[in-house]
Scaffold this motif. Structure first.
Motif, PDB file in Angstrom:
ATOM      1  N   SER A 126       6.553  -8.228  12.990  1.00  0.00           N
ATOM      2  CA  SER A 126       6.695  -8.329  11.544  1.00  0.00           C
ATOM      3  C   SER A 126       5.707  -9.314  10.949  1.00  0.00           C
ATOM      4  CB  SER A 126       8.123  -8.729  11.179  1.00  0.00           C
ATOM      5  OG  SER A 126       8.446  -9.992  11.751  1.00  0.00           O
ATOM      6  N   ILE A 127       5.334 -10.340  11.725  1.00  0.00           N
ATOM      7  CA  ILE A 127       4.325 -11.282  11.226  1.00  0.00           C
ATOM      8  C   ILE A 127       3.007 -10.569  11.033  1.00  0.00           C
ATOM      9  CG2 ILE A 127       2.909 -13.249  11.911  1.00  0.00           C
ATOM     10  CD1 ILE A 127       5.388 -14.466  13.166  1.00  0.00           C
ATOM     11  N   GLN A 128       2.643  -9.739  12.033  1.00  0.00           N
ATOM     12  CA  GLN A 128       1.391  -9.001  11.919  1.00  0.00           C
ATOM     13  C   GLN A 128       1.429  -8.053  10.727  1.00  0.00           C
ATOM     14  OE1 GLN A 128       0.513  -6.675  15.337  1.00  0.00           O
ATOM     15  NE2 GLN A 128      -1.385  -5.860  14.533  1.00  0.00           N
ATOM     16  N   GLN A 129       2.573  -7.369  10.547  1.00  0.00           N
ATOM     17  CA  GLN A 129       2.689  -6.447   9.427  1.00  0.00           C
ATOM     18  C   GLN A 129       2.682  -7.191   8.097  1.00  0.00           C
ATOM     19  OE1 GLN A 129       6.273  -4.406  10.385  1.00  0.00           O
ATOM     20  NE2 GLN A 129       5.292  -2.954  11.779  1.00  0.00           N
ATOM     21  N   HIS A 130       3.319  -8.332   8.070  1.00  0.00           N
ATOM     22  CA  HIS A 130       3.368  -9.093   6.819  1.00  0.00           C
ATOM     23  C   HIS A 130       1.983  -9.590   6.434  1.00  0.00           C
ATOM     24  CE1 HIS A 130       5.352 -11.400   3.662  1.00  0.00           C
ATOM     25  NE2 HIS A 130       4.550 -12.399   3.980  1.00  0.00           N
ATOM     26  N   ASN A 131       1.157  -9.871   7.443  1.00  0.00           N
ATOM     27  CA  ASN A 131      -0.201 -10.297   7.131  1.00  0.00           C
ATOM     28  C   ASN A 131      -1.014  -9.151   6.570  1.00  0.00           C
ATOM     29  OD1 ASN A 131       0.280 -12.885   7.998  1.00  0.00           O
ATOM     30  ND2 ASN A 131      -0.376 -12.485  10.111  1.00  0.00           N
ATOM     31  N   GLU A 132      -0.743  -7.915   7.052  1.00  0.00           N
ATOM     32  CA  GLU A 132      -1.518  -6.782   6.600  1.00  0.00           C
ATOM     33  C   GLU A 132      -0.999  -6.242   5.264  1.00  0.00           C
ATOM     34  OE1 GLU A 132      -1.469  -3.932   9.708  1.00  0.00           O
ATOM     35  OE2 GLU A 132      -2.746  -5.102  11.061  1.00  0.00           O
ATOM     36  N   HIS A 133       0.309  -6.317   5.036  1.00  0.00           N
ATOM     37  CA  HIS A 133       0.900  -5.759   3.820  1.00  0.00           C
ATOM     38  C   HIS A 133       1.852  -6.796   3.229  1.00  0.00           C
ATOM     39  CE1 HIS A 133      -0.734  -2.007   5.331  1.00  0.00           C
ATOM     40  NE2 HIS A 133      -0.064  -2.204   6.452  1.00  0.00           N
ATOM     41  N   ASP A 134       1.561  -7.236   2.045  1.00  0.00           N
ATOM     42  CA  ASP A 134       2.334  -8.313   1.441  1.00  0.00           C
ATOM     43  C   ASP A 134       3.696  -7.849   0.952  1.00  0.00           C
ATOM     44  OD1 ASP A 134       0.310 -10.065   1.950  1.00  0.00           O
ATOM     45  OD2 ASP A 134      -0.650  -9.762  -0.009  1.00  0.00           O
ATOM     46  N   ASP A 135       3.851  -6.588   0.567  1.00  0.00           N
ATOM     47  CA  ASP A 135       5.142  -6.136   0.049  1.00  0.00           C
ATOM     48  C   ASP A 135       5.408  -4.710   0.508  1.00  0.00           C
ATOM     49  OD1 ASP A 135       3.582  -4.477  -1.633  1.00  0.00           O
ATOM     50  OD2 ASP A 135       3.450  -6.103  -3.106  1.00  0.00           O
ATOM     51  N   ILE A 136       6.622  -4.280   0.256  1.00  0.00           N
ATOM     52  CA  ILE A 136       7.054  -2.967   0.702  1.00  0.00           C
ATOM     53  C   ILE A 136       6.297  -1.854  -0.013  1.00  0.00           C
ATOM     54  CG2 ILE A 136       8.936  -2.949  -0.968  1.00  0.00           C
ATOM     55  CD1 ILE A 136       8.944  -1.419   2.588  1.00  0.00           C
ATOM     56  N   GLY A 137       5.958  -2.084  -1.285  1.00  0.00           N
ATOM     57  CA  GLY A 137       5.228  -1.065  -2.041  1.00  0.00           C
ATOM     58  C   GLY A 137       3.868  -0.782  -1.451  1.00  0.00           C
ATOM     59  N   GLU A 138       3.183  -1.849  -1.074  1.00  0.00           N
ATOM     60  CA  GLU A 138       1.854  -1.664  -0.477  1.00  0.00           C
ATOM     61  C   GLU A 138       1.950  -0.926   0.852  1.00  0.00           C
ATOM     62  OE1 GLU A 138      -1.926  -4.392   1.065  1.00  0.00           O
ATOM     63  OE2 GLU A 138      -0.235  -5.313  -0.007  1.00  0.00           O
ATOM     64  N   LEU A 139       2.978  -1.235   1.623  1.00  0.00           N
ATOM     65  CA  LEU A 139       3.148  -0.567   2.914  1.00  0.00           C
ATOM     66  C   LEU A 139       3.459   0.912   2.729  1.00  0.00           C
ATOM     67  CD1 LEU A 139       3.299  -0.745   5.975  1.00  0.00           C
ATOM     68  CD2 LEU A 139       5.691  -1.412   5.770  1.00  0.00           C
ATOM     69  N   ILE A 140       4.269   1.254   1.722  1.00  0.00           N
ATOM     70  CA  ILE A 140       4.587   2.660   1.468  1.00  0.00           C
ATOM     71  C   ILE A 140       3.324   3.434   1.104  1.00  0.00           C
ATOM     72  CG2 ILE A 140       5.798   4.217  -0.106  1.00  0.00           C
ATOM     73  CD1 ILE A 140       8.068   2.190  -0.222  1.00  0.00           C
ATOM     74  N   VAL A 141       2.517   2.850   0.217  1.00  0.00           N
ATOM     75  CA  VAL A 141       1.258   3.509  -0.166  1.00  0.00           C
ATOM     76  C   VAL A 141       0.351   3.674   1.041  1.00  0.00           C
ATOM     77  CG1 VAL A 141      -0.822   3.287  -1.558  1.00  0.00           C
ATOM     78  CG2 VAL A 141       1.407   2.698  -2.546  1.00  0.00           C
ATOM     79  N   HIS A 142       0.255   2.599   1.829  1.00  0.00           N
ATOM     80  CA  HIS A 142      -0.614   2.651   3.013  1.00  0.00           C
ATOM     81  C   HIS A 142      -0.131   3.702   4.004  1.00  0.00           C
ATOM     82  CE1 HIS A 142      -3.130   1.213   6.338  1.00  0.00           C
ATOM     83  NE2 HIS A 142      -2.038   1.245   7.089  1.00  0.00           N
ATOM     84  N   GLN A 143       1.190   3.745   4.246  1.00  0.00           N
ATOM     85  CA  GLN A 143       1.720   4.690   5.216  1.00  0.00           C
ATOM     86  C   GLN A 143       1.605   6.125   4.713  1.00  0.00           C
ATOM     87  OE1 GLN A 143       2.378   3.224   7.938  1.00  0.00           O
ATOM     88  NE2 GLN A 143       2.939   5.018   9.142  1.00  0.00           N
ATOM     89  N   SER A 144       1.711   6.316   3.410  1.00  0.00           N
ATOM     90  CA  SER A 144       1.528   7.662   2.844  1.00  0.00           C
ATOM     91  C   SER A 144       0.104   8.147   3.058  1.00  0.00           C
ATOM     92  CB  SER A 144       1.876   7.657   1.354  1.00  0.00           C
ATOM     93  OG  SER A 144       3.206   7.230   1.144  1.00  0.00           O
ATOM     94  N   ILE A 145      -0.843   7.249   2.817  1.00  0.00           N
ATOM     95  CA  ILE A 145      -2.248   7.622   3.016  1.00  0.00           C
ATOM     96  C   ILE A 145      -2.519   7.920   4.486  1.00  0.00           C
ATOM     97  CG2 ILE A 145      -4.613   6.763   2.861  1.00  0.00           C
ATOM     98  CD1 ILE A 145      -3.761   5.161   0.404  1.00  0.00           C
ATOM     99  N   GLU A 146      -1.969   7.084   5.389  1.00  0.00           N
ATOM    100  CA  GLU A 146      -2.171   7.296   6.816  1.00  0.00           C
ATOM    101  C   GLU A 146      -1.587   8.634   7.262  1.00  0.00           C
ATOM    102  OE1 GLU A 146      -3.623   5.543   9.285  1.00  0.00           O
ATOM    103  OE2 GLU A 146      -4.430   4.034   7.926  1.00  0.00           O
TER     104      GLU A 146
END
Length: 799
Positions: free
Chosen positions: A665-685
């Motif tokens: 989770s530390i690694q993920q938190h460094n890459e994505h600051d919030d849940i919204g950014e992660l959702i956008v990133h995962q959708s693109i992936e």
């Protein structure tokens, strides 16, 4: 294997007393294992402790370049250093060595500069004497009736010498400033003059006749000065004229003697500079030693100096610390009074550099990977698999036994010492890659049964020609590659198109699947099990259940014997019906029954439909739940001044980060600051992978297209040049083949061996970077840059 993953790196603090700074850095330079971290990369070089030494090294290097330029003018060749490290060990000195080298080089440069100035002044003096002589010798030709008449009319004359290239421009300007009231006579000088820059130029003598007047004379003198011309006086009497010529001839002889003597002295001085003492010329030795001093001080400037002590951080490959500590302890021998440097291991959150042990074989393949991006620390290095996959992909597109054999022979030649001294020396670093490309081109050419567009009958044939038609033998399987009977069949092009297209798809899916498997190994290595279950497994299943299933159908169709080829089902139609009509029973099944095939395909579609939402929503959902259960502690904006409170804060942060549940989770938190950014990133992936699976598989069809183009071009060149003459046979056929062969050879070399090979190389590069490496390769690391004297190259190696 160090090429599979980066070497394990360790972080150390380097402490060096100022008194031993040069000795310690000199010792570390012989280890190819120290990566020095710049304590302040934004600090200008001029503000660093040894910036003055670096500038002095640049000044000395400039003097060395001037000396080498003079050697090139005198066509004196120096001997380069075959082993720089051996030279540095033999000339290993102290921190005072630079002053000695600086004095020696400056003395030599000043002496040569003084001799060069003498040579220049003598050359100018000789040219002036020669110009004066040419003026006097050509003065008789100017003394005609017109000049005597001009003298009687009160005209003045002026004589001098000008460059031949300036003659026309000189005439025009003189004519304009005098408004045409002038007479100009020009006579060329046959022998050329040597200028200060050693250029050979032609000059000519001019004589001007103009009306008397101070204003006109001043204008003419200004023009002559602007052209840097020399003007001379002509004696009035013939006796004085002859005496002047005799005197100038004697002066010319003396000037020639002095000039020759000076050139001899300069040449002898330069010859002394190329004398060999340590396996190379003296001037090359000085260049290497000065380069070493500059390199040493530039790296020493990367350390922070506090109270006469240098502090810095370095990275070391695991296991190198003991060797360096032992070398630092033995630095001053038995003299324990002199301080020495030391290294202290520390813990850090900094990302280590990526370091691989390369050699001449692995270097070009790793360069292909590094051009795309430096591997992340400890992730799987694509360079290892590239050694085989990249030449193989080029060989698939360049498949031809003859062309591959030529390329293989070129690779063998580049491995010899003669190639290093030839015009092909630039290809020497790529020699093993060219060798492997040639090997795989031969291998694929044997599979295609293609030798310069001619089929090879190596193992007989499984077909018999009966009444003009081919009949296959019972239970006959051709041993390797394509049966030569297909080369003379009517549908040869259709068959090869189908075979190469299917082969390209099989290779592509295998290549991409291998990339996804490497991604799985990366997630396991980094203990990133969320990515393993939420990305790797769904991606692997999606690819296997779609295009992997298509490859399985291709093999199944090849292994199935059909009574009538019209009964053979189309794989493309089967895949389309699998998506558009999943509940319909296939009319032409490849399995034992249509119901069985429908059940298998429904299962595969279900897995594919399940994998897509897993990739899309599972990872953001886990991140959101983990964030609620283990919220991050916010660091206060005002940090307490008390040291104890600071230490307690650091201990709390380290303790929190050391918890097993927080590593990912530390690694993920460094890459994505919030849940919204992660959702956008995962959708693109997810969208990129699903659509990319289709487009990337289609992209591998370039293997089929380039292979087809290569074979067709080879066939066209052969049929348009020597094929008809070979078929004709006899004397005239032999003569025609000999006449047409140069055209066939030039077309083969220029188009196929050069242009088409480069095209295949670039397309394989695209497949390596985009279709393969994008499946697992992060490419966001930085390279380990060793502080090592091996980075100092000889001029010959630089060239």
């Amino acid at each position: 294997m160090s090429l599979f993953r980066s070497e394990q790196m360790e972080y150390y603090n380097l402490v060096i007393p100022r008194e031993s700074a040069w000795d310690v850095m000199n010792t570390l330079g012989y280890f190819d294992s120290v990566h020095i971290i710049d304590y302040d990369a934004t600090l200008p070089q001029i503000n660093r402790p040894f910036s003055n030494y670096v500038k002095r090294c640049d000044d000395v290097m400039q003097k060395i370049e001037q000396i080498e330029a003079e050697m090139r003018n005198f066509k004196i060749e120096k001997r380069y250093c075959p082993d720089v490290i051996d030279l540095l060990k033999k000339r290993n000195g102290s921190h005072k060595q630079f002053e000695e080298l600086e004095q020696d080089i400056c003395k030599v440069a000043d002496d040569l500069e003084h001799q060069q100035q003498t040579l220049t002044s003598l050359q100018e003096k000789k040219n002036t004497i020669r110009e004066n002589l040419e003026v006097l010798r050509n003065a008789v030709a100017f003394q005609n009736e017109d000049s005597e008449e001009a003298s009687l009319l009160g005209f003045q004359k002026m004589v001098g010498v000008i460059l031949k290239e300036d003659e026309l421009r000189f005439k025009r300007i003189i004519f304009r400033i005098t408004k045409g009231n002038i007479h100009v006579e020009i006579m060329d000088i046959q022998e050329h003059f040597i200028q200060q820059d050693r250029r050979s130029v032609q000059k000519c003598v001019f004589m001007l006749f103009y009306p008397c007047g101070d204003l006109t004379q001043k204008k003419i003198l200004r023009v002559i000065d602007s052209f840097s011309c020399n003007k001379f006086d002509i004696p009035t009497s013939s006796e004085q004229h002859a005496q002047r010529i005799t005197m100038l001839e004697n002066q010319l002889i003396e000037a020639d003697q002095l000039l020759h003597l000076t050139i001899t002295q300069i040449n002898k001085r330069l010859q002394d500079l190329v004398e060999v003492k340590y396996n190379c010329s003296w001037i090359e030795e000085m260049r290497i030693l000065i380069t070493k001093e500059k390199y040493l001080y530039m790296n020493l400037n990367m350390l922070n100096m506090t109270n006469s002590v240098f502090h810095g951080q370095i990275w070391l490959p695991q296991g190198q610390d003991q060797k360096i500590q032992q070398a630092l302890r033995n630095l001053h021998g038995n003299d324990k009074q002199l301080p020495s440097g030391q290294i202290q291991e520390q813990q850090t959150q900094l990302t280590p550099p990526t370091y691989y042990k390369l050699n001449s074989f692995t270097y070009p393949f790793q360069e292909i990977v590094n051009t795309y991006g430096i591997p992340r620390y400890k992730e799987i290095n694509p360079g290892l698999s590239t050694i085989i996959t990249f030449p193989f992909l080029v060989g698939v597109m360049f498949g031809d036994v003859g062309h591959g054999l030529l390329l293989f022979v070129c690779g063998l030649y580049l491995t010899t010492e003669d190639a290093r001294k030839s015009i092909f020396s630039g290809l020497v670093p790529m020699r093993y890659m060219i060798l492997l490309i040639g090997f795989f081109a031969c291998y694929n050419g044997l599979i295609y049964n293609d030798f310069l567009s001619i089929g090879l009958n190596l193992f007989g044939s499984c077909y018999n020609l009966v009444d003009g038609e081919y009949e296959i033998q019972e239970d006959c399987v051709y041993k390797f590659g394509i049966d030569p009977a297909w080369g003379s069949s009517a549908n040869q092009l259709t068959f090869m198109n189908s075979f190469k297209m299917k082969l390209a798809v099989i290779i592509g899916v295998t290549h991409m699947t291998f990339g996804i498997i490497l991604k799985g190994f990366n997630t396991i290595h980094f203990n990133n099990y969320i990515d393993f279950f939420c990305e790797f497994i769904p991606q692997f299943l999606l690819l296997i259940c779609s295009f992997g299933y298509m490859d399985f159908l291709l093999f199944l169709k090849w292994c199935t014997k059909f009574e009538d080829t019209k009964d053979a089902p189309s794989v493309i139609t089967t895949m389309i019906d699998m998506v558009l009509r999943p509940f319909d029973v296939p009319e032409k099944p490849l399995f034992e029954s249509g119901e069985q095939q429908r059940s298998i395909q429904l299962l595969l579609l279900t897995i594919i439909a399940f994998c897509i939402p897993v990739m899309l929503i599972t990872k953001p959902l886990i991140f959101s739940l983990n964030k609620k259960n283990h919220p991050y502690q916010q660091i206060p904006s005002q940090i307490p001044d008390d040291d104890a409170n600071q230490e307690q804060l650091q201990n709390d942060m380290q303790k929190d980060q050391s918890q097993p549940h927080s590593k990912v989770s530390i690694q993920q938190h460094n890459e994505h600051d919030d849940i919204g950014e992660l959702i956008v990133h995962q959708s693109i992936e997810t969208i990129e992978f699903v659509l990319g699976s289709v487009s990337n598989t289609a992209s591998y069809l370039r293997l089929w297209a380039l292979s087809l183009a290569h074979s067709q071009l080879a066939e066209v060149f052969f049929s348009m040049t020597i094929a008809s003459h070979i078929g004709e046979g006899g004397f005239f056929g032999t003569i025609g083949s000999i006449i047409q062969f140069p055209g066939f050879a030039l077309a083969t070399f220029g188009v196929l061996m050069c242009m088409d090979l480069m095209e295949c190389f670039l397309h394989a590069l695209r497949l390596q970077w985009v279709e393969f490496q994008s499946k697992f390769y992060k490419a966001d690391g930085y390279m380990f840059k060793a502080y090592s004297f091996t980075n100092i190259k000889s001029n010959e190696q630089d060239d």
